[in-house]
Design a protein around this motif. Structure first.
Motif, PDB file in Angstrom:
ATOM      1  N   PHE A  21      45.305  47.483  28.832  1.00 43.75           N
ATOM      2  CA  PHE A  21      44.946  47.122  30.603  1.00 43.75           C
ATOM      3  C   PHE A  21      43.255  48.168  30.109  1.00 43.75           C
ATOM      4  N   ARG A  22      43.730  49.097  29.866  1.00 44.30           N
ATOM      5  CA  ARG A  22      42.890  49.994  30.532  1.00 44.30           C
ATOM      6  C   ARG A  22      41.383  49.769  29.353  1.00 44.30           C
ATOM      7  N   ARG A  23      41.646  49.016  28.378  1.00 41.01           N
ATOM      8  CA  ARG A  23      40.200  48.474  28.018  1.00 41.01           C
ATOM      9  C   ARG A  23      39.821  47.036  28.235  1.00 41.01           C
ATOM     10  N   SER A  24      41.117  46.314  28.979  1.00 39.96           N
ATOM     11  CA  SER A  24      40.527  45.570  30.337  1.00 39.96           C
ATOM     12  C   SER A  24      39.190  45.995  31.551  1.00 39.96           C
TER      13      SER A  24
ATOM     14  N   THR B  86      34.828  45.410  26.274  1.00 36.29           N
ATOM     15  CA  THR B  86      36.030  46.890  26.424  1.00 36.29           C
ATOM     16  C   THR B  86      35.790  47.982  26.029  1.00 36.29           C
ATOM     17  N   SER B  87      36.185  48.938  26.193  1.00 35.46           N
ATOM     18  CA  SER B  87      36.314  50.228  25.941  1.00 35.46           C
ATOM     19  C   SER B  87      36.818  50.834  24.987  1.00 35.46           C
ATOM     20  N   GLU B  88      36.756  51.424  23.916  1.00 41.69           N
ATOM     21  CA  GLU B  88      36.784  51.754  22.761  1.00 41.69           C
ATOM     22  C   GLU B  88      38.133  53.194  22.588  1.00 41.69           C
TER      23      GLU B  88
ATOM     24  N   PRO C 126      33.475  50.129  32.745  1.00 42.32           N
ATOM     25  CA  PRO C 126      33.573  51.238  31.581  1.00 42.32           C
ATOM     26  C   PRO C 126      33.477  51.801  33.271  1.00 42.32           C
ATOM     27  N   HIS C 127      32.875  52.192  34.106  1.00 49.84           N
ATOM     28  CA  HIS C 127      32.075  53.189  35.702  1.00 49.84           C
ATOM     29  C   HIS C 127      34.042  53.510  35.981  1.00 49.84           C
ATOM     30  N   VAL C 128      34.648  52.385  35.574  1.00 49.27           N
ATOM     31  CA  VAL C 128      36.652  53.007  36.269  1.00 49.27           C
ATOM     32  C   VAL C 128      36.874  54.757  35.792  1.00 49.27           C
TER      33      VAL C 128
END
Length: 62
Positions: free
Chosen positions: A18-21, A10-12, A24-26
């Motif tokens: 949805f964005r956390r799922s 996940t990106s904190e 990272p490259h997206v």
């Protein structure tokens, strides 16, 4: 063959679930080196719209 996965899934920094799922490259924003080309497309559309409205309005009055 094993799939390689990132240790952190996940990106904190992404607030929405949805964005956390997303991987990272997206979430990386593309870099824009050159400034956007200044064009007069907005002025052309404004002029065309103004002329069309003026012609229609004037034809209803006359």
């Amino acid at each position: 063959m094993r799939k390689r996965r990132a240790l952190v899934l996940t990106s904190e920094s992404a607030g929405h679930p949805f964005r956390r799922s997303l991987p990272p490259h997206v979430l990386v924003m593309p870099k824009h080196d050159a400034p956007a080309k200044s064009d007069d497309q907005d002025w052309k559309l404004f002029g065309l719209s103004f002329a069309a409205f003026f012609t229609a309005f004037y034809s209803f009055i006359a």
